[in-house]
Design an enzyme around this catalytic site. Sequence first.
Site, PDB file in Angstrom:
ATOM      1  N   ARG A   1       0.843  -1.203   0.000  1.00 33.63           N
ATOM      2  CA  ARG A   1       0.000   0.000   0.000  1.00 33.63           C
ATOM      3  C   ARG A   1       0.876   1.250   0.000  1.00 33.63           C
ATOM      4  O   ARG A   1       0.484   2.287   0.525  1.00 33.63           O
ATOM      5  CB  ARG A   1      -0.906   0.003   1.216  1.00 33.63           C
TER       6      ARG A   1
ATOM      7  N   ARG B   1       6.043   9.699   3.539  1.00 35.33           N
ATOM      8  CA  ARG B   1       7.131   9.376   4.456  1.00 35.33           C
ATOM      9  C   ARG B   1       8.476   9.708   3.797  1.00 35.33           C
ATOM     10  O   ARG B   1       8.689   9.415   2.634  1.00 35.33           O
ATOM     11  CB  ARG B   1       7.056   7.887   4.793  1.00 35.33           C
TER      12      ARG B   1
ATOM     13  N   ASP C   1      11.024  -6.915   8.512  1.00 35.81           N
ATOM     14  CA  ASP C   1      10.617  -6.001   7.433  1.00 35.81           C
ATOM     15  C   ASP C   1      10.384  -4.595   7.977  1.00 35.81           C
ATOM     16  O   ASP C   1      10.238  -3.651   7.200  1.00 35.81           O
ATOM     17  CB  ASP C   1       9.342  -6.503   6.739  1.00 35.81           C
TER      18      ASP C   1
END
Length: 515
Positions: free
Chosen positions: A88, A171, A260
């Site tokens: 996403r 981000r 991750d």
Amino acid sequence: MKLSNQYHQLGQSFSQQTLPSPVAQPILLLWNGPLAQSLSINYSSQKDSELLAQYFSGNQLIDGSTPIAQAYSGHQFGHFNPQLGDGRAHLLGDITDKQGQYWDVQLKGSGTSFFSRQGDGRCALGPALREYMMSEAMFALGVPTTRCLAVVATGEAVYRERALPGAVVTRIATSHIRVGTFQYFAARKDIESLKKLTSFSIGRHFPEIKLASSAEVISDVILPSSQNVIDFFAAVLNKQVALVVSWLRVGFIHGVMNTDNTAISGETIDYGPCAMMNHYHSDTVFSSIDRNARYAFGNQSKIIQWNMARLADCLLPLIDEDEDIALAKITPLLHKFANDLQYRYFEMMVNKLGISELADGDIDLVNDLLGIMSDMKLDYTQSFVTLAANLNQAEVDNVLAMKVAQESAEGAIDDEAEQDKWQQWLSRWYVRIAADISAAKDLMAKTNPLVIPRNHHVEVILASSQTSYQENGDLSDLNKFLAVVQQPYTQLDNTHNYQDTPSDGDENYHTFCGT
Ligand code: AMP
Ligand code: MG
């Protein structure tokens, strides 16, 4: 503003080239002006709000952008998942700052990709605002972290247990390369890609490691020597020490330290289920999915070692074809890592007590204090603030004089009462810092925040922001809070509004993965 995309150049096995899915009605909610400025992005949230909403929802592509979804694997709660990847998120590209450092610009909640599996590719507004608040607070606390440039409301609902307003968060990170990115190629025994990834990581994060120009070159990438790989691993370990020690300093619980979610840059990434510890206890867990307390506050040092051992697994074939030889080279680095974590942790903890260098007896001083804090359920942040606030020459002289009197009084009884323990600890500490109280106070002021983004405040502000934003576009509660947590070492007029500890100790507080 112009982007490039270095990561895309690495080749098809590294990512899927894919566009963000447009959203219905993008509205810019939050814009990080200082961060934008540091990246030479010269837009203002007032003048350019509409354009920024288009760019940072993914509706309009920024000049030079080649959006990709990055491939990665990961151990989730100890179980390996060979295929995760950006389900996403879209890496729009990278941008350089005035110092020449590259920064990834990534949208999250921007639609599905090859890696989405069952997910909808979207992000709810609450978690987006939470990531913005938490990462800004962490940055100001001096913790290495990814940051948020923008939050854009999509004007679309996302469906979780119920319909929620959707958002896209932008981000900024020095990269989004994770331990899981290395695992992705190691799991596929794709040594060439592992080498390319290592070279790329060195170039991006550790340019001081020089790749030999005589080395093997594949599609313009100079592949690393065995020594380069060892140096790279050592450099990654150093970053993780700084990261975890700073989490422990401020009482941060990441909550989902899967491989991750462990960036090789040593930046805090993935703010989904994170929380701040209130009263001190090393077992503190808030994440509702962390049932075995794998990622408890006091486990974070251990877990980062486990995660780095998984990175080591991936790098072994790059160090030597003979696994035993490779292991013999990498094992000492992991031992040193364990020692460094331990040493730097205690060094940081004595800094919190105003002591600049570790000496004999200090480890006991720290552990005894933590024991008392744990038994008495004392708030971690507030305890250090109070210790510093009460620290003055008269008080120290007074307590030390009492100590001398007590010790000389015949038959003094230690009744083991908690208050006594506390007084005893206090006098040990005062003895330790008596030589220079003002230096101790200065160091404490730099090391101990006055205010942290406390869970109960964050939740109240998130709840009120989501309603007030929908009613009249108002985010003033959130902005007031941000103004305070962005200066956590300075007593501002409003600081006291956010310093209170939760009345129930956050006993029933639970966090969720921000999906
Ligand atoms: P996270 O829990 O955010 O670390 O995500 C773990 C994995 O799930 C990653 O591969 C994410 O891209 C994927 N994922 C999380 N939420 C969604 C979503 N809403 N849609 C698609 N993929 C998702
Ligand atoms: Mg993640």
